[in-house]
Design a protein around this motif. Structure first.
Motif, short mmCIF file in Angstrom:
data_model
loop_
_atom_site.label_atom_id
_atom_site.label_comp_id
_atom_site.label_asym_id
_atom_site.label_seq_id
_atom_site.Cartn_x
_atom_site.Cartn_y
_atom_site.Cartn_z
N ALA A 402 8.79 -18.25 27.24
CA ALA A 402 8.71 -17.89 25.83
C ALA A 402 8.34 -16.43 25.65
CB ALA A 402 7.69 -18.79 25.12
N GLU A 403 7.43 -15.91 26.52
CA GLU A 403 7.02 -14.51 26.38
C GLU A 403 8.09 -13.56 26.88
OE1 GLU A 403 3.74 -16.31 28.60
OE2 GLU A 403 5.00 -17.41 27.22
N GLN A 404 8.82 -13.99 27.93
CA GLN A 404 9.81 -13.11 28.55
C GLN A 404 11.17 -13.20 27.85
OE1 GLN A 404 9.79 -14.58 32.53
NE2 GLN A 404 7.57 -14.31 32.79
N ARG A 405 11.54 -14.41 27.44
CA ARG A 405 12.83 -14.61 26.77
C ARG A 405 12.62 -15.43 25.50
NH1 ARG A 405 15.64 -17.78 31.17
NH2 ARG A 405 17.07 -18.28 29.46
N PRO A 406 12.03 -14.82 24.46
CA PRO A 406 11.74 -15.57 23.24
C PRO A 406 12.99 -16.11 22.55
CG PRO A 406 11.40 -13.22 22.90
CD PRO A 406 11.59 -13.41 24.37
N GLY A 407 14.15 -15.49 22.81
CA GLY A 407 15.38 -15.97 22.17
C GLY A 407 15.71 -17.40 22.54
N ALA A 408 15.47 -17.78 23.81
CA ALA A 408 15.75 -19.16 24.25
C ALA A 408 14.89 -20.16 23.50
CB ALA A 408 15.53 -19.27 25.76
N VAL A 409 13.61 -19.82 23.35
CA VAL A 409 12.71 -20.71 22.62
C VAL A 409 13.09 -20.77 21.15
CG1 VAL A 409 10.31 -21.16 22.02
CG2 VAL A 409 10.86 -20.22 24.26
N ARG A 410 13.47 -19.60 20.60
CA ARG A 410 13.82 -19.55 19.18
C ARG A 410 15.02 -20.45 18.89
NH1 ARG A 410 13.71 -14.40 18.65
NH2 ARG A 410 15.94 -13.96 18.80
N ARG A 411 16.01 -20.46 19.79
CA ARG A 411 17.17 -21.33 19.57
C ARG A 411 16.77 -22.80 19.61
NH1 ARG A 411 19.63 -17.18 22.62
NH2 ARG A 411 19.16 -18.26 24.58
N ALA A 412 15.90 -23.16 20.54
CA ALA A 412 15.43 -24.55 20.61
C ALA A 412 14.65 -24.93 19.36
CB ALA A 412 14.56 -24.75 21.86
N VAL A 413 13.84 -23.99 18.87
CA VAL A 413 13.05 -24.25 17.66
C VAL A 413 13.97 -24.46 16.45
CG1 VAL A 413 11.47 -23.20 16.01
CG2 VAL A 413 10.95 -23.11 18.45
N TRP A 414 15.03 -23.67 16.35
CA TRP A 414 15.95 -23.84 15.23
C TRP A 414 16.65 -25.20 15.29
CZ3 TRP A 414 15.70 -21.68 10.86
CH2 TRP A 414 15.31 -20.35 10.71
N VAL A 415 16.96 -25.69 16.49
CA VAL A 415 17.54 -27.02 16.62
C VAL A 415 16.54 -28.08 16.16
CG1 VAL A 415 18.41 -28.75 18.25
CG2 VAL A 415 19.10 -26.35 18.48
N GLU A 416 15.26 -27.92 16.55
CA GLU A 416 14.21 -28.83 16.09
C GLU A 416 14.15 -28.84 14.56
OE1 GLU A 416 10.24 -29.18 17.93
OE2 GLU A 416 10.93 -27.61 19.31
N LEU A 417 14.18 -27.65 13.97
CA LEU A 417 14.08 -27.55 12.52
C LEU A 417 15.26 -28.22 11.83
CD1 LEU A 417 12.83 -23.87 12.16
CD2 LEU A 417 11.58 -25.92 11.48
N ALA A 418 16.45 -28.03 12.38
CA ALA A 418 17.65 -28.62 11.76
C ALA A 418 17.57 -30.15 11.77
CB ALA A 418 18.90 -28.14 12.50
N ILE A 419 17.19 -30.70 12.92
CA ILE A 419 17.11 -32.17 13.01
C ILE A 419 16.00 -32.70 12.11
CG2 ILE A 419 16.77 -34.14 14.55
CD1 ILE A 419 17.83 -32.37 16.83
N THR A 420 14.87 -31.98 12.10
CA THR A 420 13.74 -32.43 11.28
C THR A 420 14.07 -32.36 9.80
OG1 THR A 420 12.30 -31.51 12.99
CG2 THR A 420 11.26 -32.23 10.96
N ALA A 421 14.91 -31.41 9.39
CA ALA A 421 15.33 -31.34 7.98
C ALA A 421 16.11 -32.60 7.60
CB ALA A 421 16.18 -30.10 7.75
N VAL A 422 16.93 -33.10 8.54
CA VAL A 422 17.64 -34.35 8.29
C VAL A 422 16.66 -35.51 8.20
CG1 VAL A 422 19.42 -35.93 9.15
CG2 VAL A 422 19.69 -33.46 9.46
N VAL A 423 15.64 -35.49 9.07
CA VAL A 423 14.60 -36.52 9.03
C VAL A 423 13.91 -36.54 7.66
CG1 VAL A 423 12.39 -37.28 10.00
CG2 VAL A 423 14.22 -36.49 11.52
N LEU A 424 13.65 -35.35 7.10
CA LEU A 424 13.03 -35.28 5.77
C LEU A 424 13.93 -35.90 4.71
CD1 LEU A 424 11.37 -31.74 5.52
CD2 LEU A 424 10.30 -33.94 5.98
N GLY A 425 15.24 -35.67 4.84
CA GLY A 425 16.17 -36.28 3.90
C GLY A 425 16.16 -37.80 3.99
#
Length: 553
Positions: A402-425
């Motif tokens: 995460a510290e060396q390649r934050p982009g990889a973590v950021r992409r995984a986080v965005w996937v989490e957010l997208a799925i969780t938005a569906v869960v909220l719906g």
């Protein structure tokens, strides 16, 4: 001088927040108490559904499975000619509703329709018929009690979704700003995000209150009356939302110093109390407060909601701000802490969800055979998917990627957010759906009564099947002339078939009870759309055959 000015402001903010909390507590104390139960179901009635009574009753009595509240002008008795047979306002005494009726009304079939509010603030509607003297074609209720306005129903779900989204946008950023935000980074972006969350929660709360009026009454978006607003505000639903608005106003005074980094320990404690109190208003206005174990349900639903807001809001802060702005040293300090917080939030979310699911579903069959159970299965599947993505993110943190390649973590986080938005719906739909335990109870308590008038060129046949479900059923047939007078029948014949299951026509033995009325008993062994074929012979040469499709649960 600046310190002398800021101190009074801080004390004023604390005083205002404490005053708001006090008002909210008082509102909770004076709010009307409601018994713990579920969606109300009609347990019995007098006269009973489909009954034929010799003389007209002076009142119709409805007994529900729990206490119910009135929806203005939505409990009616319709006479055979389509006019109103009820006289005066119905009386509500806990689970019993008494409707005054004109006992001198005409003979024939009467329609009783009702729409009431159950303990969990959801409307419950239904209808049944009884007959005085002899049955006639049933009248129709032009008031349309049973149909909910689809625009209002969808608007309620949208408001719920924005309320949950607002919680995540408020709680997650507030927590990160209070405990994890690096001092060198600008706070204005996260503060705007949190303020937008507060605005969404406020807007969703006001929208909930507005929409509850047409939602309970069955009207359109703007069918809001003073009486309807008074009814909503007079119940637990309205009290919980008013308390929430008071807590929001109180919290707003203390959020500004938190967002600017100048909040003290006392400010944080008061905000935490306000936040927990605000979260409790969600379950108090929904299914948990009316569950078989309300204290447990309210606590676990509060934990469930708070854990969701912490997890989802924290993920958003990571994706939008920290993984973009923080340097490697700061991420090295932040990510392990966040990973532990996320693990704790997810664990609490999972545990609370399991407990609440067991309470609301009650039986394995209800999990599969009810809309609530099916939606819960969808939510569980999505949650399992997002858990897999979260596990991948934590692996990256543990390996210090995460510290060396934050982009990889950021992409995984965005996937989490997208799925969780569906869960909220899905969750927004779930909270508007009758709990599985209630649906299962309803199937056992409320008969799936089927009634229809079938026409032919010779005569009309009214068919009634009770309870229209698998197993033993009672069939009643009534014959009428084209001008709705009883039609003598020389011979009746009836068969039932289920072509989709390969069940050939089964002959139904019929017993004539009068010249125009016959009854019979049949066992329907399977669910599906059964085909009834009915033949009435009125003379040696005249007969009519009609068919009806009857859905069997």
């Amino acid at each position: 001088m600046a310190g002398m000015i800021s101190a009074p402001r801080r004390w004023f903010a604390r005083f205002a927040a404490a005053a708001g909390l006090l008002v909210a507590v008082v509102a909770l104390l004076i709010a009307p108490a409601t018994p713990a139960s579920a969606h109300a179901v009609l347990s019995s009635s007098a006269p009973a559904a489909s009954a034929v009574v010799p003389t007209g009753p002076s009142e119709v009595v409805l007994t529900f499975s729990e206490s119910v509240r009135k929806v203005p002008d939505k409990v009616r008795v319709i006479a055979p000619d389509g006019s109103r047979a009820d006289r005066g306002e119905p009386t509500f005494e806990g689970a019993v509703v008494k409707i005054p009726v004109d006992p001198a009304g005409a003979n024939g079939t009467y329609l009783v329709s009702y729409r009431v509010i159950s303990a969990d603030s959801h409307p419950v509607s239904g209808a049944f018929t009884y007959s005085v003297g002899a049955p006639s074609p049933p009248p129709q209720d032009t008031g349309d009690n049973s149909r909910a306005n689809p625009v209002v129903g969808n608007a309620v779900k949208v408001a719920k979704f924005f309320g949950y989204a607002g919680l995540a946008l408020l709680i997650g950023p507030a927590l990160v700003l209070a405990a994890l935000w690096p001092r060198r980074l600008d706070r204005r972006g996260p503060a705007r995000l949190a303020w937008s969350g507060l605005g969404l929660v406020t807007l969703a709360t006001v929208a909930d209150l507005w929409l509850q009026v047409p939602y309970t009454a069955g009207g359109g978006l703007f069918d809001v009356t003073g009486e309807g607003i008074s009814t909503v505000l007079g119940g637990a639903f309205g009290a919980a939302h008013l308390v929430r608005l008071g807590l929001i106003a109180a919290a707003a005074f203390l959020l500004r110093p938190l967002f600017t980094g100048s909040a003290g320990r006392a400010d944080a404690i008061i905000l935490a109390v306000l936040g927990v109190a605000g979260l409790v208003t969600w379950p108090l206005a929904g299914h948990p407060a009316a569950s078989p174990a309300p204290a447990v349900s309210v606590v676990v639903d509060t934990v469930h909601l708070g854990s969701m807001a912490v997890w989802l809001g924290g993920l958003l802060m990571l994706a939008v701000f920290l993984l973009r702005r923080a340097d490697e040293r700061e991420l090295g300090a932040i990510m392990p802490i966040w990973s532990r917080w996320a693990a704790l939030a997810v664990s609490a979310l999972l545990l609370a969800g399991v407990v609440q699911g067991l309470i609301e579903v009650a039986t394995p069959s209800a999990l599969v055979n009810t809309t609530y159970g099916q939606l819960l299965l969808v939510k569980i599947g999505l949650f399992a998917l997002v858990m897999g993505v979260a596990a991948y993110s934590r692996q990256l943190v543990r390996r210090r990627i995460a510290e060396q390649r934050p982009g990889a973590v950021r992409r995984a986080v965005w996937v989490e957010l997208a799925i969780t938005a569906v869960v909220l719906g899905v969750t927004a739909t779930l909270v508007q759906t009758p709990p599985a335990r209630t649906a299962a109870e309803t199937a056992g308590v409320e008969a799936g009564y089927f009634s229809s008038t079938l026409t032919s060129t010779l005569l009309n046949i009214q068919v009634e099947l009770d309870p229209a479900e698998r197993g033993n059923n009672s069939l009643h047939l009534y014959a009428y002339t084209k001008d709705n007078r009883p039609q003598p029948v020389v011979e009746w014949k009836a068969t039932a078939a289920l072509p989709s299951a390969g069940i050939e026509p089964i002959e139904i033995p019929l017993l004539p009870l009068s010249d125009s009325h016959a009854t019979g008993e049949i066992n329907l062994p399977a669910s599906g759309d059964w085909q009834l074929k009915l033949t009435a012979r009125t003379s040696d040469i005249d007969q009519a055959t009609v068919t009806a499709t009857v859905p069997i649960r």
